[in-house]
Design a protein around this motif. Structure first.
Motif, short mmCIF file in Angstrom:
data_model
loop_
_atom_site.label_atom_id
_atom_site.label_comp_id
_atom_site.label_asym_id
_atom_site.label_seq_id
_atom_site.Cartn_x
_atom_site.Cartn_y
_atom_site.Cartn_z
N TYR A 36 28.02 47.76 -4.66
CA TYR A 36 29.40 47.45 -4.34
C TYR A 36 30.30 48.23 -5.29
CZ TYR A 36 28.30 43.46 -1.29
OH TYR A 36 27.87 42.67 -0.26
N ALA A 41 41.95 44.34 -9.39
CA ALA A 41 42.70 43.36 -8.61
C ALA A 41 42.29 43.33 -7.13
CB ALA A 41 44.20 43.60 -8.72
N GLU A 42 41.15 43.89 -6.81
CA GLU A 42 40.62 43.81 -5.45
C GLU A 42 39.22 43.21 -5.50
OE1 GLU A 42 42.86 47.81 -3.71
OE2 GLU A 42 40.75 47.42 -3.27
N GLY A 43 38.75 42.73 -4.35
CA GLY A 43 37.39 42.25 -4.28
C GLY A 43 36.39 43.40 -4.16
N PRO A 44 35.12 43.14 -4.46
CA PRO A 44 34.10 44.18 -4.30
C PRO A 44 34.01 44.63 -2.84
CG PRO A 44 33.25 42.31 -5.57
CD PRO A 44 34.56 41.89 -4.99
N THR A 45 33.79 45.92 -2.66
CA THR A 45 33.64 46.51 -1.33
C THR A 45 32.21 47.01 -1.16
OG1 THR A 45 35.94 47.23 -1.33
CG2 THR A 45 34.48 48.27 0.26
N PHE A 46 31.57 46.61 -0.08
CA PHE A 46 30.20 47.04 0.18
C PHE A 46 30.14 48.56 0.34
CE2 PHE A 46 26.00 47.25 1.68
CZ PHE A 46 25.97 47.97 2.85
N ARG B 9 46.66 34.21 -4.93
CA ARG B 9 46.10 35.33 -5.66
C ARG B 9 45.97 35.03 -7.15
NH1 ARG B 9 45.74 40.47 -4.15
NH2 ARG B 9 44.29 40.39 -5.91
N TYR B 10 46.90 34.27 -7.65
CA TYR B 10 46.90 33.91 -9.08
C TYR B 10 47.25 32.44 -9.22
CZ TYR B 10 47.40 38.97 -9.38
OH TYR B 10 47.22 40.31 -9.23
N TYR B 35 32.05 32.72 -5.03
CA TYR B 35 31.52 33.27 -6.26
C TYR B 35 32.51 33.04 -7.40
CZ TYR B 35 27.98 36.07 -3.77
OH TYR B 35 26.91 36.50 -3.02
N GLN B 37 33.54 34.98 -10.93
CA GLN B 37 33.33 36.19 -11.73
C GLN B 37 34.10 36.07 -13.04
OE1 GLN B 37 34.52 39.99 -10.05
NE2 GLN B 37 33.24 41.08 -11.50
N LEU B 91 35.92 34.42 -6.04
CA LEU B 91 35.81 35.31 -4.89
C LEU B 91 35.19 34.57 -3.72
CD1 LEU B 91 34.36 38.33 -6.85
CD2 LEU B 91 36.55 38.37 -5.67
N HIS B 104 31.07 40.64 2.76
CA HIS B 104 32.39 41.25 2.65
C HIS B 104 33.28 40.30 1.86
CE1 HIS B 104 31.32 44.36 5.59
NE2 HIS B 104 30.57 43.42 6.12
N PHE B 105 33.90 40.83 0.81
CA PHE B 105 34.64 40.00 -0.13
C PHE B 105 36.14 40.03 0.11
CE2 PHE B 105 31.64 38.67 -3.43
CZ PHE B 105 30.54 39.42 -3.09
N GLY B 106 36.79 38.90 -0.21
CA GLY B 106 38.24 38.87 -0.33
C GLY B 106 38.65 39.39 -1.69
N ASP B 107 39.97 39.42 -1.94
CA ASP B 107 40.47 39.97 -3.19
C ASP B 107 40.44 38.96 -4.33
OD1 ASP B 107 42.98 42.10 -1.62
OD2 ASP B 107 40.87 42.47 -2.14
#
Lengths: 111, 114
Positions: A36, A41-46, B9-10, B35, B37, B91, B104-107
């Protein structure tokens, strides 16, 4: 007990050269591996994945190599571009089980 | 297709207060994950849902964390009461049903405990 380890916290590479990110694992039952990419400030991208029945998987500039005997996988980026600068996480799982992530490697690609 | 949506977001709260996070997965994704982190570490799975049933919550601190996924779509994660060590990014991820489907993850939601 860190089952997935990325021993290099950071890597700096010149634009156009190859970037090689490494990952080691301890659980021989892992049979599915992923990489990934994460921007701030973004989520992990596959990015790319590989099953344990293969030793190589390629997708454009990204290639993942798996060495089961050494319990080691690597991600090759060729050629490296400044937009590739990010944190890269490797992850592993036993089929049907949860993903275990490494600590991440920060890649900086210099123009 | 729209990605995984998370809010807020925060969030900044004081210890011992409660907080809730919301997640809307990619349409059609049966599996949803939360998750945690912590800075400098990789994401650690807290809980996994398959539709609205829990598949794995072995690493969820159940004395203070709870999660639900009503109707098998949206999900909420709650912390009550919060501790200083809960400061992290939370996450949410989703995947299609089946083995070895990429997540597939969100921000994420960045939580700070004062």
């Amino acid at each position: 007990d860190q089952q997935v380890k990325q021993n290099s916290p950071s890597l700096s590479v010149q634009e156009g050269r190859i970037s090689i990110l490494n990952c080691d694992y301890t659980n021989s039952m892992f049979d599915y591996f992923l990489w990934y990419k994460k921007y701030p400030a973004e989520g992990p991208t596959f990015l790319i994945s590989i099953s344990s029945i293969k030793d190589k998987n390629e997708d454009g500039r990204f290639t993942v190599f798996l060495n089961k005997s050494a319990k080691h996988l690597s991600l090759h980026i060729v050629p490296s571009q400044p937009g590739d600068s990010a944190v890269y996480f490797c992850a592993a799982s036993v089929t049907g089980g949860k993903l275990i992530f490494g600590q991440g490697t920060t890649l900086q690609v210099k123009p | 297709e729209a990605g995984v949506a998370q809010s807020p977001r925060y969030k900044i709260i004081e210890k011992r207060q409660s907080v809730a996070f919301w997640c809307n997965p990619i349409s059609g994704h049966a599996t949803l994950y939360w998750y945690q982190q912590i800075l400098g570490q990789g994401p650690k799975l807290l809980i996994q849902f398959q539709n609205n049933g829990v598949v794995d919550d072995s690493q969820l601190p159940k004395d203070r964390f709870s999660a639900e996924r009503l109707k098998g779509v949206d999900s909420t994660l709650k912390i009550q009461p919060a501790k200083l060590e809960d400061s992290a990014v939370y996450l949410c991820a989703s995947s299609q049903q089946g083995y070895n489907q990429p997540q597939h993850f969100g921000d994420g939601t960045r939580l700070s405990i004062l």
